[in-house]
Design a protein around this motif. Structure first.
Motif, PDB file in Angstrom:
ATOM      1  N   GLY A 371     -38.880 -24.276  16.880  1.00 60.13           N
ATOM      2  CA  GLY A 371     -38.597 -22.699  16.850  1.00 60.13           C
ATOM      3  C   GLY A 371     -40.136 -22.389  16.724  1.00 60.13           C
ATOM      4  N   VAL A 374     -41.108 -22.298  20.017  1.00 66.02           N
ATOM      5  CA  VAL A 374     -40.798 -21.026  20.509  1.00 66.02           C
ATOM      6  C   VAL A 374     -41.829 -19.705  20.280  1.00 66.02           C
ATOM      7  N   ALA A 377     -44.908 -19.666  21.599  1.00 62.45           N
ATOM      8  CA  ALA A 377     -44.978 -18.984  22.896  1.00 62.45           C
ATOM      9  C   ALA A 377     -44.287 -17.816  22.840  1.00 62.45           C
ATOM     10  N   ALA A 378     -43.420 -16.763  22.573  1.00 64.13           N
ATOM     11  CA  ALA A 378     -43.622 -15.929  22.167  1.00 64.13           C
ATOM     12  C   ALA A 378     -44.676 -14.451  22.196  1.00 64.13           C
TER      13      ALA A 378
END
Length: 392
Positions: A371, A374, A377-378
């Motif tokens: 998570g 992620v 990466a966002a």
């Protein structure tokens, strides 16, 4: 190819700040590798402290040791950008500094375990002998910058005497004098450059040197994490949680690399911006190295070899990631790379990363690490969008 005549002797007149195609030399890259040995030692000691649940002592020792490592690297990097002649005297003095780095690395365990900086200071003395000789040589051979180079030599020498004297500071005074000397170290460049001719450092060269060191520290994270995974697999075998931690940790490293090199070239417009940008990188370097320690702690926890729980292990990964996101957002804006569209995206990414460890009972430690990748990466997607929109 290096010109053999240049290797023998070349006057240290100062490099041209506008020189085209200025790149890092093989000696600078070799120098960086020696420093990564010290970074690896500091990260390893932090890993062991976190595994044992000694958070406070581990962080204090890590921050103190990392400052010593980073500051020595800073001193050399900025001097080399201005006065690298790559001749015999320059090379020999640089090799002396590299020997000092390895002595410093050997003293890291004692600094962590007993707050004994004796060996670290001995390593610093070796590095400072080489550095002071370089500045004095520049003072002799570059008359236009003599006042500035002499202030550097004097400032470094005086503060180093303070570090040696601090070895005898009793009790609380050891901590007080450490803080005072850190401030003194940081003040030397500003004081030296305040009057007279500024050192002819090269903006593009400095930006490249910081980028290369970031890559090397990221590589150290990959190496340390791989060793931890191999050790746990050899003892307990692979598990779904371990595989997720390994994959998520690698994804985080990839994302942080991408965020760092998103946008255009750093624009170090003046000394104030350059020093702020350069000093700000200590958060990036220290947090990335600490991330490696955190991933290793998460791996140990998955293999039931750590004395801390899953949530604490997740925070050992989340906090460094959040710090890197915030620091890189600020540095991109400071250097006007065009990579950050809005600070809100960076802040949101950091908040999500810090919130994920609270969900570990639901997702498991491996899921929390994935998570974080992620969420990072966002943040990257937002940065990349800003970079594209900022181009003419």
């Amino acid at each position: 190819m290096v010109n053999p005549a240049r290797i023998r002797w070349q006057a240290m007149r100062g490099r041209d700040p506008g020189e085209e195609h200025r790149v890092s030399t093989p000696l600078e890259l070799f120098f960086d590798l020696c420093f990564v040995v010290a970074v690896g030692q500091a990260a390893a000691q932090l890993h062991h402290s976190l595994d044992e649940g000694h958070l406070g002592g581990g962080l204090v020792g890590y921050l103190a040791v990392f400052f010593a490592i980073w500051w020595a690297w800073m001193n050399f990097t900025w001097f080399a950008s201005a006065y690298d002649t790559d001749d015999v005297p320059y090379r020999l003095l640089t090799l002396l500094q590299m020997a000092g780095v390895l002595v410093l690395a050997a003293g890291v365990p004692a600094a962590f375990e007993h707050y004994d900086f004796t060996v670290v200071v001995i390593g610093y003395v070796l590095m400072r002998i080489g550095m002071i000789c370089q500045w004095l040589r520049a003072a002799v051979e570059h008359p236009e910058g003599r006042a500035t180079t002499l202030r550097y030599a004097a400032g470094i020498a005086v503060v180093q005497v303070g570090w040696v004297a601090r070895l005898w500071a009793p009790g609380t005074w050891a901590y007080v004098t450490f803080a005072v000397l850190v401030v003194a170290e940081l003040a030397v460049p500003a004081w030296a450059e305040a009057r007279g001719r500024a050192t002819p450092w090269h903006p593009e060269h400095i930006a490249e040197r910081y980028g290369l060191f970031t890559i090397i520290v990221l590589g150290e994270v990959v190496l340390g994490s791989l060793a931890a995974v191999q050790s746990v697999v050899a003892e307990f075998g692979a598990s779904a949680s371990l595989i997720m931690i390994a994959a998520g940790g690698l994804a985080i490293v990839f994302v942080l690399w991408w965020i760092y090199f998103t946008g255009g070239e750093a624009r170090l417009r003046n000394l104030r911006v350059a020093l702020t940008w350069g000093y700000g990188h200590v958060v990036v370097f220290a947090s990335i190295a600490a991330l490696g320690s955190g991933i290793e702690v998460a791996v140990d926890t998955a293999g039931h070899r750590s004395h801390i729980g899953e949530q604490a292990a997740a925070f050992a990964v989340a906090v460094p990631v959040a710090l890197v996101l915030i620091a890189l957002g600020a540095l991109h804006r400071l250097a006007n790379t065009g990579a950050v569209r809005s600070s809100a995206f960076v802040a949101a990414g950091a908040v999500v990363v810090l919130a994920l460890p609270f969900s570990t009972p639901l997702l498991g430690l491996g899921g929390a690490v994935v998570g974080m990748a992620v969420a990072a990466a966002a943040t990257l997607v937002a940065n990349r969008t800003g970079s594209v929109e900022s181009r003419p």
